[in-house]
Design a protein around this motif. Structure first.
Motif, short mmCIF file in Angstrom:
data_model
loop_
_atom_site.label_atom_id
_atom_site.label_comp_id
_atom_site.label_asym_id
_atom_site.label_seq_id
_atom_site.Cartn_x
_atom_site.Cartn_y
_atom_site.Cartn_z
N VAL A 1 0.82 -1.21 0.00
CA VAL A 1 0.00 0.00 0.00
C VAL A 1 0.85 1.26 0.00
N GLU A 2 2.05 1.23 0.63
CA GLU A 2 2.89 2.43 0.62
C GLU A 2 3.36 2.78 -0.78
N LYS A 3 3.45 1.78 -1.66
CA LYS A 3 3.81 2.07 -3.05
C LYS A 3 2.63 2.66 -3.80
N LEU B 1 0.49 4.57 -2.44
CA LEU B 1 0.34 5.92 -1.89
C LEU B 1 1.43 6.87 -2.34
N ASN B 2 2.50 6.34 -2.95
CA ASN B 2 3.62 7.17 -3.37
C ASN B 2 3.16 8.20 -4.39
N THR C 1 9.13 -0.37 -6.89
CA THR C 1 7.79 -0.64 -7.42
C THR C 1 7.85 -1.59 -8.61
N GLU D 1 11.20 7.00 4.90
CA GLU D 1 11.31 5.96 5.92
C GLU D 1 12.75 5.85 6.40
N PRO E 1 6.64 14.47 2.06
CA PRO E 1 6.50 13.27 2.89
C PRO E 1 7.84 12.88 3.51
#
Length: 793
Positions: free
Chosen positions: A343-345, A347-348, A358, A703, A700
């Motif tokens: 999901v973080e990909k 949301l990128n 990705t 990480e 953003p």
């Protein structure tokens, strides 16, 4: 009617893509679903990226995350009786033939889909708002991003060689330009630019005749270096080949040289395929022993982990490497999850096509999920192989900035393997793993040097991830066709040759003089997967040639005999050099440092900028400096800390583009974010800024990743991980290459897979995935190029 279920505010911000805007309509950004699938593709009218609704429904997820609600649904079906060659790369259809349009090749269905209401409206339709019609029409008219990259990659730069200048010509009388002067062949004709002698070329794949008389002419007259293929001549095409350099070349004065023999290039029309086209056709169609010993076609396989990769044009080197890499547990577990894409990909806010991680997740899902490993229903062939997934986005991205992998030429599979796993490691791409998946190939190598005079010993260790093995190439015979036949060897013999001690000159620190020393290597740890490449390429008269030494296929290997010796009881170790006992300093990118200092930046500023931008290149560091010139500590002495992480995504935007957006009334902070999320594209940034007027401009947070461990820590961990191993290995996979040169021919991968609970060899030949046995496996012995062995439990 669309206006009945969506307000004008939702579509009034839409703008058509320009010729420079990337439009993605070949496959989904996060999967390999295409417009040929039942649901088709949903091309976002806001960002021009493609998504699919089949299975994982990336369309809905994109809509929810980015509030993009309108899509052009795009479906294609192949028109009846249309040959599948219509899908071959652009270069295949350049033989004086008009390229067919999509409308001529496919039946295309389009509609406007609204994700908020899950309704569709036929397109084109007069009921649709003009703004939506214009955007959808522009998307359909645009060249897809993949096709643009493909066209760019085909623009091969062929350079002159030393023999291409100042050609001294000796014209022959009454030259017959219709046939080979030796055998009378009327095709595949090459004219010598020195004397005008006309000879036939080498026989080519797919039935192009040739008896190599042009090559024979060069062997007889060694100073007649270059020949030109008559059938390739036109105002914008000519094949020139230097037999002395053994490569395709450019001749700056070719028009004048040909006029010497009465050839006016302006009157010629290209009638034969050029070298690149022939190489591509061979690469795509070569079946690599696809029949069993009884002549029957090998059994096609389908299911999880058995998905083929479509040949994109000389891309089999990449396909074979990827198939093997994703058969290794460390890579398959890192880049394949049931959800398809983390999901973080999703949301990128950046462009998924430009994110390597990705693309690796997309490959993992495509190769391992089994959704695409199904028979190709489009083909009319009796044997139904797979259609295969097309990793064009990955190929384009991984090749960016690389002088060889960015082209459509054949490349070396081993070099690509090394480049890919090194890039994954340098960019600290881990997928869902806690450590680098490339660590599975790493082992500790000990180098031992023993002075022959005083007996002193020096030890050093390094970390490696592959083993390059020498091959003993004893030539037995050469047949009439020039085919060489070598004595068979086995991998154990190659490993013994690698382990064999070597006598070298050495400046002994105890003897204080130059002495002979014995140098040998040994393994201090055993990798989980051992990658070995026999040296099949050697220089002959300074020209690289491939040697076809048969290497006996061995399922089991023991490496216990090449374990490191360490210091033996009767040996004395030299004292350590001071430089080896101190902690290694941070090494700055010297090329980038030179560029930055040449631009006038001080050493301190250059170091600070490189450290804060990952120590990669001068451009990123320069952009960082332009954004931090007023920092209070910009000129303070700078020493990199032992470990560090960057909390905020690195800013790398073009200053002029930023100024132009600020001049339009946007704040610098918001304009900067607009450029970052639009991957530097000004027009897309403007669209994003108008679509997100209330955004606060905050970037953003990246990480945080764990500090890099030291080399000493990694060495210790690798040694401990394999301490219980006895060095036994079993063969897992082999990448094979058929052909006389690494710059042509064809790569395939043989991989051991569990098929219905039974271990079987599987042949991955581009999109064809079949069960291998008998004569097919025999191919490995003469064509094996890269061997991967798995450490026994």
């Amino acid at each position: 009617m669309l206006e009945g279920f969506l307000s004008e505010r939702e579509w009034s911000v839409l703008t058509p893509p320009t010729s420079s805007t990337p439009v993605y309509k070949d496959d989904c950004m996060f999967s390999f679903d295409t417009a040929f699938d039942k649901e088709g593709l949903d091309i976002c009218l806001y960002c021009y990226q493609s998504f699919s609704r089949a299975g994982l429904n990336y369309t809905q997820q994109h809509s929810e995350f980015f509030d993009h609600k309108l899509f052009l649904n795009y479906k294609k079906t192949l028109k009846p009786r249309q040959e599948r060659e219509s899908e071959q790369p652009l270069k295949m259809v350049k033989l004086e033939i008009k390229e067919q349009s999509e409308d001529e090749l496919f039946d295309i269905q389009t509609s406007i889909y609204c994700s908020e209401t899950n309704k569709s409206t036929k397109f084109p339709s007069p009921d649709l708002p003009v703004q939506i019609q214009e955007v959808a029409a522009a998307i359909l008219k645009s060249t897809s991003s993949d096709k643009k990259q493909e066209i760019k990659a085909w623009e091969q730069e062929i350079l002159p060689c030393p023999h291409a200048f100042d050609i001294v010509q000796k014209s022959l009388p009454n030259i017959d330009l219709t046939q080979c002067q030796t055998c009378g062949l009327k095709e595949n004709l090459w004219i010598c630019l020195t004397c005008g002698s006309l000879g036939c070329g080498r026989a080519q794949f797919a039935g192009v005749a040739g008896n190599s008389h042009a090559l024979a002419h060069n062997k007889e007259f060694g100073d007649h270096h270059i020949a030109v293929k008559l059938g390739s001549l036109s105002m914008d095409s000519a094949d020139c080949y230097c037999y002395s350099c053994n490569e395709e070349v450019k001749v700056p004065d070719m028009v004048r040289c040909l006029k010497t023999f009465g050839i006016d290039i302006s009157s010629f029309v290209k009638t034969e395929k050029n070298l690149t086209e022939l190489q591509l056709e061979q690469n795509i169609k070569w079946d690599f022993q696809m029949d069993g010993e009884d002549g029957a076609v090998l059994e096609p396989l389908f299911g999880k982990g058995l998905t083929g990769l479509k040949n994109l044009g000389n891309s089999c080197y990449m396909a074979s490497a990827l198939q093997v890499l994703f058969s290794i547990p460390a890579y398959s577990s890192a880049f394949h999850i049931e959800e398809g894409m983390p999901v973080e990909k999703l949301l990128n806010p950046g462009n998924p096509a430009n994110d390597l991680e990705t693309q690796l997740f997309k490959l993992g899902d495509g190769l391992l999920s089994g959704r695409y490993a199904v028979p190709d229903e489009f083909t009319t062939e009796t044997v139904k192989y797979q259609r295969g997934i097309r990793p064009s986005g990955f190929k384009s991205l991984i090749g960016q900035g690389h002088p060889e992998f960015c082209t459509m030429q054949q490349q070396d599979a081993f070099e690509f393997w090394i480049y890919l796993i090194d890039k994954v490691e340098k960019e600290r791409i881990q997928g869902v793993s806690k450590s680098s998946p490339s660590e599975t190939f790493k082992y500790v190598l000990e180098n031992k040097l023993k002075c022959q005079n005083c007996g002193g010993v020096r030890l050093s260790t390094e970390i490696s991830d592959n083993l390059t093995l020498p091959i003993h190439d004893e030539l037995l015979s050469v047949d009439e066709d020039g085919q060489r036949h070598y004595k068979e060897v086995n991998l154990d013999e190659c490993i013994d040759s690698w382990f064999k001690p070597e006598i070298v000159d050495y400046e002994c620190p105890v003897c204080k003089s130059n002495q002979q020393a014995v140098k040998r290597q040994g393994l201090k740890s055993y990798p989980e997967y051992l990658v070995m490449s026999p040296q099949r390429i050697k220089l002959e008269n300074w020209v690289p040639i491939k040697i076809g030494v048969p290497i006996k296929l061995e399922d089991n290997l023991s490496l216990a005999r090449i374990k490191h010796e360490g210091i033996l009881p009767n040996e004395v170790q030299f004292p350590e050099d001071p430089e080896t006992t101190t902690q290694k300093k941070y090494v700055f990118n010297s090329d980038a440092m030179n560029v930055l200092q040449g631009m006038g930046f001080t050493e301190i500023r250059a170091k600070r900028a490189l450290f804060n931008t990952g120590n990669f290149d001068a451009e990123a560091a320069m952009n960082w400096l332009f954004g931090h010139m007023d920092d209070d500590d910009i000129d303070l002495p700078f020493e990199p800390p032992a470990s560090s992480t960057t909390d905020v995504i690195a800013v790398n935007v073009n200053g002029e583009d930023l100024d132009s957006l600020v001049a339009m009334g946007f704040t610098e902070k918001l304009a900067t974010k607009g450029l970052i999320v639009s991957n530097g594209n000004v027009e897309q940034a403007v669209d994003w800024l108008f679509s997100n007027p209330d955004d606060n401009g905050e970037l953003p947070t990246a990480e945080k990743k764990a500090p890099l461990e030291t080399t000493e820590e990694l060495i210790k961990r690798l040694e401990e991980a394999s301490s219980a191993s006895d060095g036994d290995y079993q063969l897992k996979a082999v990448i094979c290459h058929k052909g006389t040169s690494i710059h042509s021919g064809h790569y395939v991968a043989f991989i051991k897979k569990q098929i219905e609970g039974v271990s079987r060899w599987v042949l991955f030949n581009d999109e064809k995935v079949v069960a291998a046995h008998g004569a097919t496996l025999k191919d490995i012995e003469t064509t094996g190029y890269l061997y991967i062995y798995e450490r026994s439990a």
